[in-house]
Enzyme design. Structure first.
Site, PDB file in Angstrom:
ATOM      1  N   HIS A 194      11.390   0.754  -3.251  1.00 27.13           N
ATOM      2  CA  HIS A 194      10.193   1.307  -2.857  1.00 27.13           C
ATOM      3  C   HIS A 194       9.156   0.856  -4.097  1.00 27.13           C
ATOM      4  O   HIS A 194       9.371   1.050  -5.083  1.00 27.13           O
ATOM      5  CB  HIS A 194       9.989   3.120  -3.089  1.00 27.13           C
ATOM      6  CG  HIS A 194       8.629   3.363  -2.711  1.00 27.13           C
ATOM      7  ND1 HIS A 194       8.220   3.833  -1.472  1.00 27.13           N
ATOM      8  CD2 HIS A 194       7.699   3.649  -3.481  1.00 27.13           C
ATOM      9  CE1 HIS A 194       7.043   4.239  -1.452  1.00 27.13           C
ATOM     10  NE2 HIS A 194       6.633   4.323  -2.709  1.00 27.13           N
ATOM     11  N   CYS A 195       8.074  -0.155  -3.471  1.00 23.88           N
ATOM     12  CA  CYS A 195       7.236  -0.751  -4.324  1.00 23.88           C
ATOM     13  C   CYS A 195       5.569   0.050  -4.330  1.00 23.88           C
ATOM     14  O   CYS A 195       5.074   0.005  -3.356  1.00 23.88           O
ATOM     15  CB  CYS A 195       7.120  -2.069  -3.942  1.00 23.88           C
ATOM     16  SG  CYS A 195       5.909  -3.117  -5.101  1.00 23.88           S
ATOM     17  N   PRO A 196       5.312   0.713  -5.449  1.00 19.09           N
ATOM     18  CA  PRO A 196       3.973   1.302  -5.423  1.00 19.09           C
ATOM     19  C   PRO A 196       2.884   0.250  -5.609  1.00 19.09           C
ATOM     20  O   PRO A 196       1.733   0.642  -5.233  1.00 19.09           O
ATOM     21  CB  PRO A 196       4.220   1.927  -6.754  1.00 19.09           C
ATOM     22  CG  PRO A 196       5.158   1.499  -7.682  1.00 19.09           C
ATOM     23  CD  PRO A 196       6.227   0.770  -6.782  1.00 19.09           C
ATOM     24  N   GLY A 199       2.312  -0.134  -2.006  1.00 18.28           N
ATOM     25  CA  GLY A 199       2.219   0.995  -1.530  1.00 18.28           C
ATOM     26  C   GLY A 199       3.026   1.451  -0.436  1.00 18.28           C
ATOM     27  O   GLY A 199       2.387   2.117   0.663  1.00 18.28           O
ATOM     28  N   ASN A 200       4.345   0.616  -0.365  1.00 16.68           N
ATOM     29  CA  ASN A 200       4.982   1.183   0.858  1.00 16.68           C
ATOM     30  C   ASN A 200       6.459   0.633   0.531  1.00 16.68           C
ATOM     31  O   ASN A 200       6.782   0.077  -0.593  1.00 16.68           O
ATOM     32  CB  ASN A 200       4.938   0.008   2.018  1.00 16.68           C
ATOM     33  CG  ASN A 200       5.245   0.315   3.264  1.00 16.68           C
ATOM     34  OD1 ASN A 200       6.137   1.459   3.526  1.00 16.68           O
ATOM     35  ND2 ASN A 200       4.778  -0.295   4.327  1.00 16.68           N
TER      36      ASN A 200
END
Length: 496
Positions: A194-196, A199-200
């Site tokens: 999960h890559c902040p 944002g997804n």
């Protein structure tokens, strides 16, 4: 005298009555069309949807906007303060190349951020119940103190045994390389991480766009950093270093942003290049799923054994379709998972509105019959509305079938003496006591022994089997309401 159906009815016109249109709230509900809902509106995961479900992102999008601002501000300063000098003194190709890289970076960022990463649909209630029965049957009978084994299944992929874990949130056995994201609360196929910053989640359907984003961002960062330094050096040779900084103050900010970000961006691009060349995911590499430390014969069953083939499989293979159909319409007979604030889900089945003819409908129909029969019967001979049978002498009776009446019919004074016997609508004499009997068949109906009203079945109260539902019986509150209407009719009748 009595009039048949063939003779004209004087001074009044009798209309058929429909108890379903007697309630104003139901009339409004029938006129108002129900807008169909889409599946993204009841999606159980913790995601945000925009543009009618076309855009899908995680709920925490603050870091994504920070990424977007840093890219746009740094590139904007470069095009505004550095590119004019570089285009006139070096080559006009510099702003062109920078513009191509800038738009490619934004395109890959939006594609990785706004698309479905490969979310797996959750099991329906029937599928979850069937899976529970299969698990219970496989585990055997359980006694006191029995602890069930872990819910796993094993499959063999290219000679390597792979365990499939059960997801207690989605109620499914996750396929190989899938994992449940705790932030989005979804099982994602070929879950990477999960890559902040985007944002997804990064999964099977958007990994190639994520990789191209960080790779092109690395080139853009190095490009801006290199040519900003070139710009400052060229200006320093002409007017001095301090004068060059005063003429282009934005160059200092660009150098600082690029210097502190280039290391992490380039390092991340190199790491994912290694993952693509070995056909691994970040999740598998961190856990050491295919490391030789676990077992001597442990190996990656998904690798093609060739770096070029692995890269082509990850970047050039066909893009799988989305499995959640987030823009599809919800079927009325299909249960859909509904999300809660705590991330858990329940299944709410949307069903069609069934026909209900309860005691309130009966009371409303009684009022309309009283109003329609009040004034004309006082000034005309008894009228029978029926099928042509011989009239009953003595007392007048009016029987009206429960059919249809437009909601725009005018209101008339009420009249007493009408009883609603569940499946019969009958007008009786005011001094006759109204007993509420329900006749299941015509044989159970007592034969008339005197002045007796003519009765017709009320279709709204009958079911398919001809029996009366217990919910259609009167309660004391309904009888009191009917009694009050009858009293009002008696008062008006006596005044006339």
């Amino acid at each position: 005298m009595y009039l048949g159906l063939d003779e004209p009815v004087r001074e009044c016109q009798y209309n058929q009555i429909c108890t379903r249109n007697s309630l104003p709230m139901e009339t409004l509900g029938l006129k108002k069309k129900k807008i169909p809902r889409r599946k993204w509106q009841v999606f159980p995961g913790r995601n945000r949807f925009y543009c009618n479900g076309r855009v899908m992102m995680a709920r925490q999008t603050g870091v994504f906007y920070l990424t977007l601002v840093l890219i746009m501000v740094t590139s904007g300063l470069f095009f505004a303060f550095d590119c004019p000098f570089l285009a006139s003194n070096l080559t006009p190709a510099i702003p062109v190349i920078g513009g191509v890289l800038f738009f490619f970076v934004l395109g890959m960022l939006f594609r990785a951020s706004f698309s479905d990463p490969g979310v797996l649909p959750r099991a329906t209630p029937d599928e979850a119940a069937d899976l529970e029965r299969q698990i219970d049957a496989a585990n055997g009978p359980s006694g006191p103190g029995y602890r069930p084994p872990p819910r796993t299944r094993e499959v063999v992929i290219n000679g390597q045994t792979v365990k499939l874990k059960y997801c207690f949130t989605c109620k499914i056995f996750r396929p190989p390389r899938a994992s449940h994201c705790s932030l989005c609360d979804n099982c994602v196929e070929r879950f990477d991480h999960h890559c902040p910053w985007v944002g997804n989640c990064v999964g099977k359907r958007n990994y190639r766009f994520f990789y191209l984003f960080i790779l092109s961002l690395s080139f853009l960062t190095v490009f801006i950093f290199a040519f900003v330094i070139t710009h400052v050096i060229l200006r320093s040779n002409r007017t001095g270093f301090l004068s060059a900084l005063k003429d282009s103050p934005a160059s200092v900010l660009e150098v600082l942003v690029c210097f502190f970000s280039v290391w992490s961006i380039v390092g991340l691009s190199g790491f994912h290049t290694y993952l693509i060349s070995s056909n691994q995911t970040t999740n598998e590499d961190i856990k050491g799923s295919w490391s030789n430390k676990r077992a001597k014969d442990n190996y990656n069953p998904y690798s093609y054994g060739n770096i070029l083939t692995n890269c082509c499989a990850a970047l050039c293979g066909p893009l799988p379709p989305s499995l959640i159909d987030r823009r599809g319409f919800i079927q009325s007979d299909t249960p859909q998972p509904v999300s809660h604030s705590n991330g858990s889900s329940m299944y709410a089945a949307t069903q069609l509105h069934t026909h209900m003819c309860d005691q309130e409908h009966c009371i409303q129909s009684t009022k309309f019959v009283l109003q329609a029969a009040a004034t004309p019967l006082l000034h005309s001979n008894p009228v029978m509305i029926g099928g042509g049978g011989p009239p009953f002498p003595g007392k007048s009776s009016l029987v009206v079938p429960c059919a249809s009446l437009a909601p725009s019919q005018p209101s008339l004074p009420s009249m007493p003496g009408l009883s609603c016997a569940g499946d019969m609508l009958t007008l009786r004499d005011p001094d006759t006591h109204c007993h509420h009997h329900h006749f299941a068949s015509p044989e159970e109906t007592p034969s008339p022994s005197g002045p007796m009203p003519l009765t017709l079945p009320c279709a709204a109260h009958m079911t398919h089997g001809g029996h009366i539902h217990p919910a259609q019986l009167y309660d004391p509150a309904s009888q009191d309401s009917l009694h009050e209407d009858s009293v009002r009719g008696l008062v008006k009748l006596s005044s006339v």
